[in-house]
Design an enzyme around this catalytic site. Structure first.
Site, PDB file in Angstrom:
ATOM      1  N   GLU A  41       0.818  -1.229   0.000  1.00  0.00           N
ATOM      2  CA  GLU A  41       0.000   0.000   0.000  1.00  0.00           C
ATOM      3  C   GLU A  41       0.849   1.275   0.000  1.00  0.00           C
ATOM      4  O   GLU A  41       0.716   2.112   0.899  1.00  0.00           O
ATOM      5  CB  GLU A  41      -0.951   0.008   1.209  1.00  0.00           C
ATOM      6  CG  GLU A  41      -1.918  -1.152   1.228  1.00  0.00           C
ATOM      7  CD  GLU A  41      -3.010  -1.018   2.288  1.00  0.00           C
ATOM      8  OE1 GLU A  41      -2.934  -0.116   3.146  1.00  0.00           O
ATOM      9  OE2 GLU A  41      -3.954  -1.827   2.250  1.00  0.00           O
TER      10      GLU A  41
ATOM     11  N   GLU B  11      -5.149  -8.740   0.717  1.00  0.00           N
ATOM     12  CA  GLU B  11      -5.821  -8.362   1.974  1.00  0.00           C
ATOM     13  C   GLU B  11      -7.280  -8.083   1.676  1.00  0.00           C
ATOM     14  O   GLU B  11      -7.621  -7.497   0.658  1.00  0.00           O
ATOM     15  CB  GLU B  11      -5.251  -7.063   2.591  1.00  0.00           C
ATOM     16  CG  GLU B  11      -3.914  -7.184   3.244  1.00  0.00           C
ATOM     17  CD  GLU B  11      -3.424  -5.840   3.809  1.00  0.00           C
ATOM     18  OE1 GLU B  11      -4.258  -4.998   4.209  1.00  0.00           O
ATOM     19  OE2 GLU B  11      -2.196  -5.643   3.829  1.00  0.00           O
TER      20      GLU B  11
END
Length: 462
Positions: free
Chosen positions: A168, A367
């Protein structure tokens, strides 16, 4: 049991986590300080219940027990991260042998239990000394990261075959340089752009180093939190707003990582507002050569946007929000604990986009998960009955299954996370794990979802 949703042979079932969030032993084993250790020491009040990263979930000492539990609930893969400040305290120089020993033991233990380690190099945890030199604003820090990456490939590449450069990477840009929820708490558009740019340069250089070292059967990728941007309506102004949000929050990393270049539109917007980063000759070629083999996709919630109701204040700092407003769709389904919308079809839309616009790159859900506060409320007969988590996973998996049926190249599903972990400023407020962790005693216990995922993994479907 009969299986309605069958997944492809060899599908990756597992979970993901990061070093700072589970290891603990923050000041032990020769580890240096990272920005979280430092920020917590300065402003503990900014962390939920003033809980910091010192001991977190104690994986540093309990990894053997934890890996047994992973095996027990059917994991065949697990994503972890290496702590840069543990492996190379200070970010440069001598490798810490205690850290090498620890990561070797963890990797070997996973493999001994038929769990493939997926290893990520950077998960928000800049060594403090390098942050003091400017962090990702500094080209020298980029070079230090590449040396660290090479060390990791050299030390662990004989056994680890799935590598990821960043998790991320947009989040430290948003948190640290735009919206003040990560250290160094800067609000400055131009610096944010520089940080984002250097991150992708660091990524591409690490990919190049990986290919030079030539790890047998190895693949290297990046983990991106892709958040589909849905417009309020089909009005041109709303569509334009959604496109801006997509450019800033998704394509700013997705395009250079997968296609090897930035979207022209994004460059034009930044140029128009005098926000372009400082670049070096040859960077374009570096990005071209740094395209990934595999893409991890983190998906939690959609982004719904509309055209701006008011013009931005011309004297305020440059922000992506100059170009759109967030939109709260009536009747949306919410995870009220986290304040996030639950929209399962988003996972399908992301996958179709990768298929149609990104060469159907090999990908997986790296995720997806549901954070809930005070899960003790749901204890029956000593076990947390987290049916809401089972429903959440099941409904997302149905859409992932549909995408695969339609030809998307998705290879696995990892839940965030294996066991309740420390979540940055939220600390232990919201729990995400298949396994609960008692923050005081560090005792582990299965939740209902752990038994459910075990069955799914064993049947390769449900």
């Amino acid at each position: 049991m009969s299986v309605t949703y069958k997944f492809p042979e060899g599908f990756w079932w597992g979970s993901a986590t990061s070093a700072t969030q589970i290891e603990g032993a923050a000041n032990e084993g020769g580890k240096g300080k990272n920005i979280w250790d430092f920020w917590y020491s300065q402003e503990p009040n900014r962390f939920f219940n003033e809980v910091g990263p010192e001991s977190t979930s104690n994986f540093y000492y309990q990894y053997k027990e934890d890996i047994q539990l992973m095996k027990e609930i059917g994991h065949n893969s697990f994503r972890m991260s290496i702590s840069w400040s543990r492996l190379i305290p200070g970010g440069r120089g001598k490798v810490n042998e205690e850290a090498v020993d620890f990561y070797n033991r963890v990797i070997d233990e996973l493999i001994a239990n038929d769990i493939e380690p997926f290893v990520n190099l950077y998960h928000f945890d800049m060594p403090l000394e390098l942050q003091n030199e400017g962090g990702w604003e500094s080209r020298e820090v980029v070079d230090a990261y590449v040396v660290y990456a090479e060390e990791c490939f050299r030390l662990f590449g004989d056994r680890v075959k799935k590598w990821f450069t960043f998790n991320e990477p947009i989040v430290p840009v948003e948190g640290g340089y735009l919206y003040d929820f990560h250290y160094p708490n800067v609000v400055d558009g131009r610096r944010a752009v520089q940080v984002a740019y250097h991150t992708i340069v660091a990524h591409a250089k690490a990919v190049h180093a990986f290919r030079t070292i030539n790890i047998q059967d190895g693949k290297i990728g990046i983990i991106l939190n892709l958040t589909p941007s849905y417009p309020r309506s089909q009005h041109p102004a709303d569509l334009k707003a959604a496109n801006f949000a997509d450019l800033f929050f998704n394509r700013s990393f997705l395009d250079p990582a997968v296609l090897g270049e930035y979207p022209q539109e994004l460059i034009e917007i930044l140029r128009e507002h005098s926000q372009l980063p400082v670049t070096e000759p040859g960077d374009k070629d570096i990005l071209k050569a740094g395209k990934v083999d595999i893409l991890g996709v983190n998906y939690y919630q959609p982004r719904r946007v509309k055209a701006k109701d008011h013009l931005p204040n011309p004297y305020s700092p440059f922000m992506p929000d100059w170009f759109f407003d967030n939109y709260e769709m009536p009747g949306r389904k919410m995870n009220k604990y986290r304040g996030w919308e639950i929209y399962e079809k988003g996972i399908y839309d992301i996958m179709m986009n990768l298929k149609e616009n990104y060469g159907n790159i090999e990908s997986f859900i790296s995720e997806n998960g549901m954070g809930v506060e005070n899960e003790e409320r749901f204890i029956r007969d000593g076990e947390i009955q987290d049916d809401y988590r089972i429903d959440f996973i099941r409904e997302h998996l149905k859409w992932l299954h549909k995408a695969i049926e339609e030809g998307c190249n998705a290879k696995g599903y990892h839940l965030w996370t294996f066991m309740d972990n420390w979540s940055w400023m939220n600390a232990y407020k919201n729990r995400y794990g298949f396994i609960s962790v008692d923050v005081e005693t560090k005792k582990r216990a299965f939740k209902k979802s752990a038994y459910w995922i075990k069955e799914v993994s064993q049947n390769n479907g449900f």
